[in-house]
Write an enzyme that holds these catalytic residues in place. Structure first.
Site, PDB file in Angstrom:
ATOM      1  CG  ASP A  92      -7.234  -8.548  -5.946  1.00 46.32           C
ATOM      2  OD1 ASP A  92      -6.920  -8.098  -6.313  1.00 46.32           O
ATOM      3  OD2 ASP A  92      -7.283 -10.115  -6.189  1.00 46.32           O
ATOM      4  N   GLY A  93      -7.656  -5.603  -4.799  1.00 41.63           N
ATOM      5  CA  GLY A  93      -7.495  -4.517  -5.944  1.00 41.63           C
ATOM      6  C   GLY A  93      -7.893  -4.428  -7.291  1.00 41.63           C
ATOM      7  CG  ASP A 106      -0.932   3.592  -0.379  1.00 36.57           C
ATOM      8  OD1 ASP A 106       1.191   3.652  -0.323  1.00 36.57           O
ATOM      9  OD2 ASP A 106      -0.864   4.826   0.321  1.00 36.57           O
ATOM     10  CB  SER A 107       1.456  -1.294  -3.574  1.00 33.43           C
ATOM     11  OG  SER A 107       2.854  -0.914  -4.650  1.00 33.43           O
ATOM     12  CB  THR A 108       3.424  -4.051   0.008  1.00 31.46           C
ATOM     13  OG1 THR A 108       2.988  -4.897  -0.376  1.00 31.46           O
ATOM     14  CG2 THR A 108       1.700  -3.577   1.765  1.00 31.46           C
ATOM     15  CG  ASP A 109       8.478  -3.170  -0.330  1.00 31.06           C
ATOM     16  OD1 ASP A 109       8.520  -2.187  -1.019  1.00 31.06           O
ATOM     17  OD2 ASP A 109       9.053  -3.227   0.707  1.00 31.06           O
ATOM     18  CG  HIS A 127       0.896   8.121   3.485  1.00 32.22           C
ATOM     19  ND1 HIS A 127       0.423   8.244   4.682  1.00 32.22           N
ATOM     20  CD2 HIS A 127       0.138   7.555   2.556  1.00 32.22           C
ATOM     21  CE1 HIS A 127       1.052   7.674   5.694  1.00 32.22           C
ATOM     22  NE2 HIS A 127       0.549   6.462   3.932  1.00 32.22           N
ATOM     23  CD  GLU A 180      -5.656  -3.461   2.516  1.00 31.38           C
ATOM     24  OE1 GLU A 180      -4.124  -4.373   2.845  1.00 31.38           O
ATOM     25  OE2 GLU A 180      -4.365  -2.293   2.509  1.00 31.38           O
TER      26      GLU A 180
END
Length: 275
Positions: A137-138, A155-158, A62, A106
């Protein structure tokens, strides 16, 4: 009986942690969400069985995804975080006095709610008066806002499931348009040890849009291989030219002015990915 959690990060690689108990588990509209208590890393947030953050090492990720672009920019006033429902990036952003507004977008409301309940040390700034939380939805949000933000953090997931579109060139074009004329964006872009093709493609795509494109890295123990990278696209400011002597002292555990400069020094194998 001992309980252990294993995340299989590739078909031949994983990380295993001894756990105390499962604190929360549910199937949201978008994904499997869980919080577990581990011996080594404390509380751990999982999405679809993949480690997103832990209370023991979250500060590295972060701080590096937030402070590097914010201190590269000369006067950031408005920032957007796409993803990052745990709130860690927002927590770091509002440490900057120049920030007047920070927006979190988010897609999964439950990530925000569960993080507030079980990870208060990470989500503590989500109720800050400077913060606006948008559940949605970003990609859609970015496309609907033009020339609005100084800094955008992906700052996303995979790059699978709900986050897949956040790694596409069409999204990076929308990010470019969403930024002001001197704006900067940063995205987490996985491990240079095992995601070489992805990183090479992302660097190529970002270079086609932004005059300044940089890759920087840090060490995160619970992420695949423990070595993680971020890609920055900047319209005006080069992080390599940041006057690190002018960076003020803020409350961090990993980031510092020297790390700001050193993070861009890449090992030879990583340099090969961005030629």
């Amino acid at each position: 009986m001992e309980l252990w959690f294993t995340e299989y990060q590739t078909p031949t690689l994983g990380i295993t942690c001894k756990t105390k108990k499962t604190l929360h588990s549910e199937k949201t509209e978008y994904q499997e969400l869980a919080v577990i208590e581990t011996e080594q890393f404390g509380r751990m947030l999982l999405l679809d069985g993949i480690i997103q953050t832990t209370v023991a090492d979250e500060f590295v990720y972060h701080e590096m995804i937030a402070h590097v672009p914010l201190f590269t920019h000369k006067n950031p006033k408005k920032a957007l975080v796409v993803g990052g429902g745990d709130g860690g990036s927002i927590r770091e952003i509002v440490k900057h006095p120049s920030i007047e507004k920070a927006v979190l977008c988010e897609i999964d409301r439950r990530v925000i709610e569960v993080s507030k309940e079980y990870l208060p040390e990470i989500s503590c700034a989500l109720d800050n008066e400077k913060v606006e939380v948008v559940v949605g939805d970003g990609i859609k949000y970015v496309k609907e806002h033009k020339n609005e933000f100084d800094v955008i953090i992906i700052d996303s997931t995979d790059p699978i499931g709900p986050a897949e579109g956040l790694f596409a060139i069409d999204f990076y074009r929308a990010v470019y348009d969403c930024l002001k004329e001197d704006g900067i964006f940063v995205a987490q872009t996985e491990s240079p040890f095992i995601d070489k093709e992805l990183i090479t493609r992302i660097i190529r795509d970002v270079k086609s849009l932004f005059p300044i494109t940089r890759l920087y890295t840090c060490a995160i123990p619970t992420y695949p291989t423990g070595y993680w990278c971020f890609t920055m696209g900047s319209k005006k400011y080069d992080p390599l030219e940041t006057d690190i002597d002018s960076i003020p002292d803020i409350d961090t555990k990993y980031y510092c002015p020297q790390i700001h400069r050193a993070a861009f020094i890449l090992p030879k194998f990583a340099k090969e990915l961005i030629k």
